[in-house]
Design a protein around this motif. Structure first.
Motif, PDB file in Angstrom:
ATOM      1  N   VAL A 100       0.967  -1.326   0.064  1.00  0.00           N
ATOM      2  CA  VAL A 100       0.006  -0.043  -0.108  1.00  0.00           C
ATOM      3  C   VAL A 100       0.935   1.246  -0.105  1.00  0.00           C
ATOM      4  CG1 VAL A 100      -1.760   1.312   1.142  1.00  0.00           C
ATOM      5  CG2 VAL A 100      -1.762  -1.428   1.347  1.00  0.00           C
ATOM      6  N   TYR A 101       0.797   2.136  -1.122  1.00  0.00           N
ATOM      7  CA  TYR A 101       1.662   3.203  -1.274  1.00  0.00           C
ATOM      8  C   TYR A 101       0.705   4.441  -0.909  1.00  0.00           C
ATOM      9  CZ  TYR A 101       4.740   6.736  -3.618  1.00  0.00           C
ATOM     10  OH  TYR A 101       5.397   7.750  -3.660  1.00  0.00           O
ATOM     11  N   PHE A 102       1.198   5.256  -0.350  1.00  0.00           N
ATOM     12  CA  PHE A 102       0.563   6.502   0.351  1.00  0.00           C
ATOM     13  C   PHE A 102       1.572   7.712   0.081  1.00  0.00           C
ATOM     14  CE2 PHE A 102       0.283   9.917   3.384  1.00  0.00           C
ATOM     15  CZ  PHE A 102      -0.889  10.182   3.350  1.00  0.00           C
ATOM     16  N   SER A 103       0.799   8.799  -0.379  1.00  0.00           N
ATOM     17  CA  SER A 103       1.459  10.021  -0.452  1.00  0.00           C
ATOM     18  C   SER A 103       0.490  11.180  -0.590  1.00  0.00           C
ATOM     19  CB  SER A 103       2.412  10.052  -1.952  1.00  0.00           C
ATOM     20  OG  SER A 103       3.058  11.674  -1.910  1.00  0.00           O
ATOM     21  N   THR A 104       0.895  12.422  -0.052  1.00  0.00           N
ATOM     22  CA  THR A 104       0.080  13.654  -0.122  1.00  0.00           C
ATOM     23  C   THR A 104       0.530  14.467  -1.319  1.00  0.00           C
ATOM     24  OG1 THR A 104      -0.289  15.521   1.273  1.00  0.00           O
ATOM     25  CG2 THR A 104       1.973  14.597   1.542  1.00  0.00           C
ATOM     26  N   PHE A 105      -0.481  15.465  -1.493  1.00  0.00           N
ATOM     27  CA  PHE A 105      -0.437  16.468  -2.550  1.00  0.00           C
ATOM     28  C   PHE A 105       0.288  17.623  -2.007  1.00  0.00           C
ATOM     29  CE2 PHE A 105      -4.343  14.892  -4.587  1.00  0.00           C
ATOM     30  CZ  PHE A 105      -3.748  13.685  -5.258  1.00  0.00           C
ATOM     31  N   ALA A 106       0.392  17.581  -0.609  1.00  0.00           N
ATOM     32  CA  ALA A 106       0.912  19.015   0.159  1.00  0.00           C
ATOM     33  C   ALA A 106       2.563  19.245  -0.159  1.00  0.00           C
ATOM     34  CB  ALA A 106       0.723  18.894   1.466  1.00  0.00           C
ATOM     35  N   LYS A 107       3.180  18.142  -0.720  1.00  0.00           N
ATOM     36  CA  LYS A 107       4.583  18.364  -0.772  1.00  0.00           C
ATOM     37  C   LYS A 107       5.046  18.884  -2.457  1.00  0.00           C
ATOM     38  CE  LYS A 107       5.234  17.412   3.599  1.00  0.00           C
ATOM     39  NZ  LYS A 107       3.997  17.120   3.873  1.00  0.00           N
ATOM     40  N   ALA A 147      -4.561  13.750  -1.097  1.00  0.00           N
ATOM     41  CA  ALA A 147      -3.553  12.770  -0.883  1.00  0.00           C
ATOM     42  C   ALA A 147      -4.314  11.522  -1.674  1.00  0.00           C
ATOM     43  CB  ALA A 147      -3.214  12.443   0.554  1.00  0.00           C
ATOM     44  N   PHE A 148      -3.207  10.419  -1.606  1.00  0.00           N
ATOM     45  CA  PHE A 148      -4.023   9.004  -2.146  1.00  0.00           C
ATOM     46  C   PHE A 148      -3.183   7.917  -1.795  1.00  0.00           C
ATOM     47  CE2 PHE A 148      -0.073  10.003  -4.941  1.00  0.00           C
ATOM     48  CZ  PHE A 148       0.306   8.693  -5.290  1.00  0.00           C
ATOM     49  N   ILE A 149      -3.856   6.793  -1.940  1.00  0.00           N
ATOM     50  CA  ILE A 149      -3.249   5.448  -1.916  1.00  0.00           C
ATOM     51  C   ILE A 149      -3.384   4.898  -2.870  1.00  0.00           C
ATOM     52  CG2 ILE A 149      -3.583   5.349   0.855  1.00  0.00           C
ATOM     53  CD1 ILE A 149      -6.176   4.210   0.261  1.00  0.00           C
ATOM     54  N   ALA A 150      -2.546   3.873  -2.948  1.00  0.00           N
ATOM     55  CA  ALA A 150      -2.341   3.067  -4.444  1.00  0.00           C
ATOM     56  C   ALA A 150      -1.970   1.514  -3.809  1.00  0.00           C
ATOM     57  CB  ALA A 150      -1.197   3.538  -5.342  1.00  0.00           C
ATOM     58  N   ALA A 151      -2.527   0.476  -4.553  1.00  0.00           N
ATOM     59  CA  ALA A 151      -2.167  -0.882  -4.242  1.00  0.00           C
ATOM     60  C   ALA A 151      -3.125  -1.597  -5.362  1.00  0.00           C
ATOM     61  CB  ALA A 151      -2.835  -1.074  -3.054  1.00  0.00           C
TER      62      ALA A 151
END
Length: 422
Positions: free
Chosen positions: A244-251, A258-262
């Motif tokens: 499960v990959y997670f990142s935010t749009f805030a950087k 933000a989003f999660i991908a899997a």
């Protein structure tokens, strides 16, 4: 006798709150004004800013500003109304999800309104009371708060210590065999204070010996690391091993969301069980269309990341050449470690801002150990080499004042509480 709930709060403001009368509005809750970028206004004068997470310089990019403005003109700030499960779902939300999944090499993705609440809710949805969580002791607060919701067992491992990770996996395996549950390992792609990449490749390798799933918070890695900018997993050649990959749009994306991908079956489960999204308004169209534009630029303009790393290398190599301790950062996050107390840190930062016109984040106890001052710098693609030279000269000057006792003397004269001396 039942105590007044507020009695404790009124007597103890907390480790940071106790400094509020001296710090608020300047050291904490400062007000930066003007267009986002390396040069902004602080207390009525221009400062050189090293304290915004706008890695690729998109926050004030004219194409981004136009995309945001066009979306606002077309949709307003309210559209769509309601949670996505009820009335807030659109084709553009789906498009953004599909493009994000493709960008980070996963089957599917799901949008989140905010990174912090999204991570908390993701952890909550992934585990039951029978499952075991194993996570890095230096994890971001959003991970820690997500783990706090967990009603089962959890183990922390020493920061980026593979031996400690394996030891705790052995403990978790034994526990999971008793409870009938599974194991979730959590780390960060980039640790945002010290700048180290998480040991993702080594953790993935441990899957050959232990049965667990891996969740990675790659807030600072997305857009900055890897050949395409797909993050720390791509950088380390182990993106497929992240479950499960997670990142935010805030950087790197310089926005909100933000989003999660899997794998698709995991995303299908999460989108029906993420309470922070099921019971919250959908990500507004301004941010959804804006994110599509930003992602397009990440894919089509590699020169943004190239310029970022030109500045990162110039800054970090310059600091090391001048004898500063920047730890073992191997990312854009640039920490500078100095020895000193909180009062000295306050005087040092005041000097930087007032006499050298340089603004950056200061990190002190309890975030890091007592006696250490961490000056946290975020280089961006918008900075220049002359900005870096200006900063290195200022840093030479403040180090000399710190080591000579000048800042401690100033703290005493300004009636700052010096009881926390190193």
């Amino acid at each position: 006798m039942v105590k007044d709930l507020f009695e404790r709060i009124q007597k103890n403001k907390g480790p940071l709150g106790k400094w509020a009368s001296q710090a608020e509005g300047y050291y904490v809750f400062p007000k930066l004004e003007g267009d986002l970028g390396p040069r902004m206004q602080f207390h009525g004068k221009e400062i050189l800013n090293w304290s915004i997470n706008d890695y690729l310089g998109l926050a004030n990019h004219p194409e981004v500003r136009k995309a945001d403005a066009d979306a606002a003109l077309e949709y307003g700030s309210a559209y769509p109304m309601g949670a996505r499960m009820m009335s807030g779902h659109t084709d553009l939300h789906e498009q953004l999800q599909n493009e994000l999944a493709d960008f980070v090499g996963k089957e599917a993705a799901y949008l989140l309104n905010f990174g912090y609440q999204g991570m908390v809710s993701t952890i909550d949805a992934l585990v039951t009371k029978n499952d075991i969580i194993v996570y890095d002791v230096d994890s971001h607060a959003c991970i820690i708060d997500g783990v706090r919701l967990h009603m089962g067992k959890r183990f922390t491992y020493k920061h980026n210590d593979v031996e400690s990770i394996e030891k705790n996996l052995q403990r978790a395996t034994k526990m999971a065999q008793e409870t009938g549950g599974g194991i979730l390992v959590i780390t960060e792609g980039v640790f945002g204070m010290r700048g180290q990449q998480g040991k993702i490749k080594e953790i993935v390798e441990l899957k050959k010996k232990y049965n667990f799933r891996l969740l990675v918070d790659d807030a600072h890695g997305f857009g900055t690391l890897g050949k395409t900018g797909a993050g720390a997993g791509e950088e380390q050649g182990c993106q497929d091993g992240i479950d499960v990959y997670f990142s935010t749009f805030a950087k790197s994306m310089a926005s909100i969301g933000a989003f999660i991908a899997a794998d698709k079956d995991i995303i299908d489960y999460l989108k029906y069980n993420l309470r922070s999204q099921m019971f919250a308004k959908a990500l507004p169209m301004i941010f959804t269309k804006g994110a599509l534009k930003r992602l397009e630029m990440l894919r089509s303009m590699p020169e943004l990341k190239d310029k970022l790393w030109e500045n990162v290398n110039a800054l970090q190599n310059g600091l090391k050449a001048h004898g500063f301790d920047i730890g073992d950062t191997n990312t854009c996050v640039t920490p500078v470690y100095l020895e000193g107390s909180i009062p000295e840190a306050m005087m040092l930062v005041n000097d930087l801002r007032e006499n050298y016109n340089i603004f950056l984040s200061i990190v002190v106890y309890p975030v890091i150990p007592k006696g250490i001052i961490l000056l946290r710098m975020i280089p961006t693609a918008s900075h220049t080499l002359s900005d870096i030279e200006e900063t290195l000269k200022a840093f030479d000057a403040i180090r000399e004042k710190l080591q000579s006792g000048k800042y401690l003397e100033l703290a005493q004269k300004h009636t700052v509480d010096v009881s926390d001396e190193r």
